[in-house]
Design an enzyme around this catalytic site. Structure first.
Site, PDB file in Angstrom:
ATOM      1  N   VAL A  68      23.362  45.161   5.844  1.00 20.31           N
ATOM      2  CA  VAL A  68      24.443  44.453   5.160  1.00 20.31           C
ATOM      3  C   VAL A  68      23.933  43.462   4.115  1.00 20.31           C
ATOM      4  O   VAL A  68      24.716  42.936   3.330  1.00 20.31           O
ATOM      5  CB  VAL A  68      25.391  43.733   6.149  1.00 20.31           C
ATOM      6  N   TYR A 159      20.058  28.742   9.482  1.00 16.57           N
ATOM      7  CA  TYR A 159      21.218  29.330  10.165  1.00 16.57           C
ATOM      8  C   TYR A 159      22.467  28.479   9.955  1.00 16.57           C
ATOM      9  O   TYR A 159      23.550  29.007   9.657  1.00 16.57           O
ATOM     10  CB  TYR A 159      20.893  29.455  11.660  1.00 16.57           C
ATOM     11  N   SER A 161      23.107  26.401   7.523  1.00 17.06           N
ATOM     12  CA  SER A 161      23.525  26.483   6.119  1.00 17.06           C
ATOM     13  C   SER A 161      24.278  27.779   5.849  1.00 17.06           C
ATOM     14  O   SER A 161      25.310  27.784   5.166  1.00 17.06           O
ATOM     15  CB  SER A 161      22.302  26.392   5.198  1.00 17.06           C
TER      16      SER A 161
END
Length: 250
Positions: A68, A159, A161
């Protein structure tokens, strides 16, 4: 219409659905009648196990690999779903990674890889499905963020952020898509019993949770199902639902 038939005829993509929270969400949406696309990055065997579980209870599902964080991979995923299922009604942006470390020692690549997957991945998947959702004038997008994105956490600057960025992205997308009947919301789990929390020292964490226990993947999946399937959620957009036992109250 019963709760087990609310999503009959609808197609849902769940990213990072081969384990943990993503797996629970995939199973839950299938129970509500959706045809579920079980996305995975590397765990083909585990993804096929999720598909088999869904099919064993009479549900519909198939697995598709995609990174992704890569735009061409995401576009190929969405194009394949549209070819196989003709429409996309629900997107659950769940895929995520952690690469924890104190800020002063954090490698730039560990910062960037977490931002790429956890935040840019949400943007890429949402952008890719938005074309068909805007055309059909309906859709529900649910982004899995974290209470860490609301409160911060030592050792997780990357993480936190990324997850805070997901919240801002959710609110912006909700405003852009609302006129076309598309809702965009976020679910912020607290400490949930998964492989990612097994190694944590539970005692200090539990003392900060008013309900006094970790959550389960079913708590998160049930909240996602409400936002994706329940008619009562159709007037909710741009919101962050915290599933954290009262850990963060604002």
């Amino acid at each position: 219409m019963t709760s087990s038939s609310l999503l009959i005829g609808q197609t849902a993509i769940v990213t990072g659905a081969s384990r943990g929270i993503g797996k629970a969400i995939a199973l839950n949406l299938a129970q509500a009648g959706a045809e579920v696309v079980v996305n995975y990055a590397n765990s083909a065997t585990k993804a096929e196990e999720v598909v088999s579980l869904i099919k064993s209870t009479g549900g519909k599902a198939y697995a598709l690999q995609a990174n992704v964080a890569d735009e061409s991979s995401v576009n190929e995923l969405v194009d394949t779903v549209l070819e196989k299922s003709d429409h996309i009604d629900i997107l659950i942006n769940n895929a995520g990674i952690t690469k924890d470390g104190l800020l002063m020692r954090m490698k730039t690549e560990d910062w960037q890889s977490v931002l790429n997957l956890n935040l840019t991945g949400v943007f890429l998947c949402t952008k890719a499905v938005s074309r068909s959702m805007l055309k059909q004038r309906k859709g529900r997008i649910i982004n899995i963020t974290s209470v860490v994105g609301l409160m911060g956490n030592a050792g997780q600057a990357n993480y936190a952020s990324a997850k805070a960025g997901v919240i801002g992205f959710t609110k912006s997308a909700a405003k852009e898509f609302a006129s076309r009947g598309i809702t965009v919301n976020a679910v912020a789990p607290g400490f949930i019993e998964t492989d990612m929390t097994k190694e944590l020292d539970a005692e200090p964490i539990l003392s900060a949770i008013p309900l006094g226990h970790f959550g389960s993947t079913e708590h998160v999946a049930g909240t996602v199902r409400f936002l994706a399937a329940d008619p009562a959620s159709s007037y909710i957009t741009g919101q962050v639902l915290q599933v954290d036992g009262g850990m963060v109250m604002s």
